[in-house]
Design a protein around this motif. Structure first.
Motif, PDB file in Angstrom:
ATOM      1  N   ALA A 168      14.404  -1.838  -3.815  1.00 15.11           N
ATOM      2  CA  ALA A 168      12.940  -1.823  -3.710  1.00 15.11           C
ATOM      3  C   ALA A 168      12.305  -2.354  -4.991  1.00 15.11           C
ATOM      4  O   ALA A 168      11.299  -3.082  -4.946  1.00 15.11           O
ATOM      5  CB  ALA A 168      12.452  -0.406  -3.421  1.00 15.11           C
ATOM      6  N   SER A 225       8.390   2.293  -3.794  1.00 17.82           N
ATOM      7  CA  SER A 225       7.801   0.965  -3.617  1.00 17.82           C
ATOM      8  C   SER A 225       6.297   0.999  -3.873  1.00 17.82           C
ATOM      9  O   SER A 225       5.728   0.092  -4.499  1.00 17.82           O
ATOM     10  CB  SER A 225       8.077   0.450  -2.202  1.00 17.82           C
ATOM     11  OG  SER A 225       9.467   0.354  -1.951  1.00 17.82           O
ATOM     12  N   SER A 235       4.313  -1.283  -6.699  1.00 20.05           N
ATOM     13  CA  SER A 235       3.719  -2.472  -6.084  1.00 20.05           C
ATOM     14  C   SER A 235       2.282  -2.674  -6.559  1.00 20.05           C
ATOM     15  O   SER A 235       1.578  -1.698  -6.851  1.00 20.05           O
ATOM     16  CB  SER A 235       3.744  -2.360  -4.554  1.00 20.05           C
ATOM     17  OG  SER A 235       5.072  -2.293  -4.085  1.00 20.05           O
ATOM     18  N   GLN A 289       9.826  -4.295   1.781  1.00 20.85           N
ATOM     19  CA  GLN A 289      10.266  -2.981   1.293  1.00 20.85           C
ATOM     20  C   GLN A 289      10.392  -1.996   2.449  1.00 20.85           C
ATOM     21  O   GLN A 289      11.283  -1.136   2.449  1.00 20.85           O
ATOM     22  CB  GLN A 289       9.282  -2.467   0.239  1.00 20.85           C
ATOM     23  CG  GLN A 289       9.358  -3.244  -1.073  1.00 20.85           C
ATOM     24  CD  GLN A 289       8.251  -2.882  -2.037  1.00 20.85           C
ATOM     25  OE1 GLN A 289       7.134  -2.548  -1.636  1.00 20.85           O
ATOM     26  NE2 GLN A 289       8.538  -2.965  -3.328  1.00 20.85           N
TER      27      GLN A 289
END
Length: 401
Positions: free
Chosen positions: A277, A113, A117, A132
């Motif tokens: 995720a 994640s 991200s 997440q």
């Protein structure tokens, strides 16, 4: 820290200490369930990974360990401390074992994640990180709940009277604790309000359930290997689709049978957790499928590494009859299967003798190749998510042997 939380911590610590002392009596050999790779410097890498995600992942289970519902269930375990029921060994693993409660699946999902991200700080980014994190937690809860459910002991009608106060009560506790974790995980999934994610996790739950009915079993529902068959092609293909896993012509082919069993055992769940995720981060379907394949192959690589470690000379731990070394040995020396095909209980097998016979075959070397193949695939998929600190840490966690 509130008084109630301190009280819960103290009660859990007391219980785990009792389990540590007494649960060594449990001698049933369960099917192996992937928890972590057998790495000498595992804790050091975990600490470095936790710095990246921002907090110790051992805290992830505090939400349910310190809840009133779980605390009440856990205290009931004290009534069966000293019994020979598998739930005691399971509880020891969940509550006490420092190495196994580090929750590597959740950590990998958090690292993945972090890798995908956005680095900007905003309300949307904060919400994404929280979602997440919830996904990582509920994936671990499902895994733990499934593991606890598999600690049930089958009790015949003739034995029910004499074992009513121990084994039957322990079965009830195992069902309640497992149900509590699974229901809590599904509640968290519902709160994420993402229909596509709910569908992905539900397919993993389907695979876990179907796995309990796959292949021959002994009287305690422990898995037995399929009869060896000679096939030119033995390579189970992991399908990214959400359709049920194919079970056609699988039993007896060592690689295919082993891969399918471990996809049922957790590979599918871990893969869907990684895929979820990426889905939450808004990535396209192609990126999601890469994450799924990464999770599946990482799970398989860790499983192979764990099984290899159990066949080392100094390791005296029991091993599963459906582990890769056993399946490879049976395929190479079919006469070994004659001693296993009519087994009523796995505990009646002389594992030391079987281990010695397996060591005379090429099974360990084949299992090492199985590990290498899956580890290489996991690395190739995770490298598709860029060259950053999170990805590099995951690659270090893949290298287990």
């Amino acid at each position: 820290m509130s008084y109630a939380m301190i009280r819960h911590l103290r009660r859990t610590a007391i219980l785990s200490q009792q389990i540590r002392v007494e649960s060594t009596m449990t001698n049933l050999t369960q099917e192996d369930f992937v928890f972590r790779p057998p790495m000498a410097q595992w804790s050091k890498i975990i600490r470095e990974a936790e710095k990246i995600v921002g907090y110790p992942t051992s805290f992830m289970n505090l939400r349910w360990l310190l809840s009133d519902e779980f605390a009440n269930l856990a205290m009931h375990l004290r009534k069966i401390v000293g019994s020979n029921h598998p739930i005691m060994k399971t509880a020891k693993t969940v509550l006490y074992n420092e190495q196994n409660n580090l929750q590597p699946w959740g950590l990998i999902i958090l690292l993945l994640s972090k890798a995908i991200s956005p680095s900007t700080h905003s309300i949307q980014t904060t919400t994404l990180i929280e979602h997440q994190r919830m996904l990582a937690e509920l994936t671990e809860m499902i895994r733990t709940g499934h593991y606890i459910h598999r600690g049930l002991l089958n009790i015949s009608v003739e034995e029910q009277d004499q074992k009513r106060d121990t084994s039957m009560f322990a079965n009830k506790i195992a069902i309640l604790i497992g149900d509590y974790l699974l229901v809590t995980a599904n509640g968290m999934l519902a709160r994420l309000r993402n229909q596509d994610l709910s569908y992905l996790i539900s397919t993993a739950l389907r695979d876990i359930s179907e796995g309990e009915f796959f292949g021959p079993r002994d009287s305690q529902n422990m898995p037995l290997p399929g009869e060896p068959v000679n096939k030119n092609v033995d390579n189970f293909k992991i399908n990214c689709d959400t359709i049920p896993l194919s079970v056609t012509d699988i039993l007896g082919s060592p690689i295919s049978e082993w891969t399918l069993r471990n996809m049922y055992n957790g590979g599918s769940l871990f893969g869907r957790g990684c895929e979820g995720a990426v889905l939450l981060a808004g990535k396209n379907v192609a990126e999601q499928k890469k994450a799924y394949l990464f999770g599946c192959h990482l799970c398989l690589a860790w499983q192979a590494a764990s099984e290899i470690s159990k066949f080392s000379t100094e390791n005296q731990e029991p091993f599963s009859l459906v582990s890769a070394p056993v399946l490879f040995a049976l395929n190479e020396t079919p006469e070994l299967y004659e001693n296993l095909k009519n087994v009523k209980t796995v505990t009646s097998i002389d594992l030391n003798d079987l281990k010695a016979k397996i060591s005379k075959t090429n099974a360990i070397e084949k299992t090492k190749r199985l590990y290498t193949e899956n580890a290489d695939k996991a690395k190739s998929y995770i490298e598709m998510f860029g060259d950053n600190e999170s990805v590099n840490t995951i690659k270090r966690l893949i290298n287990t042997i």
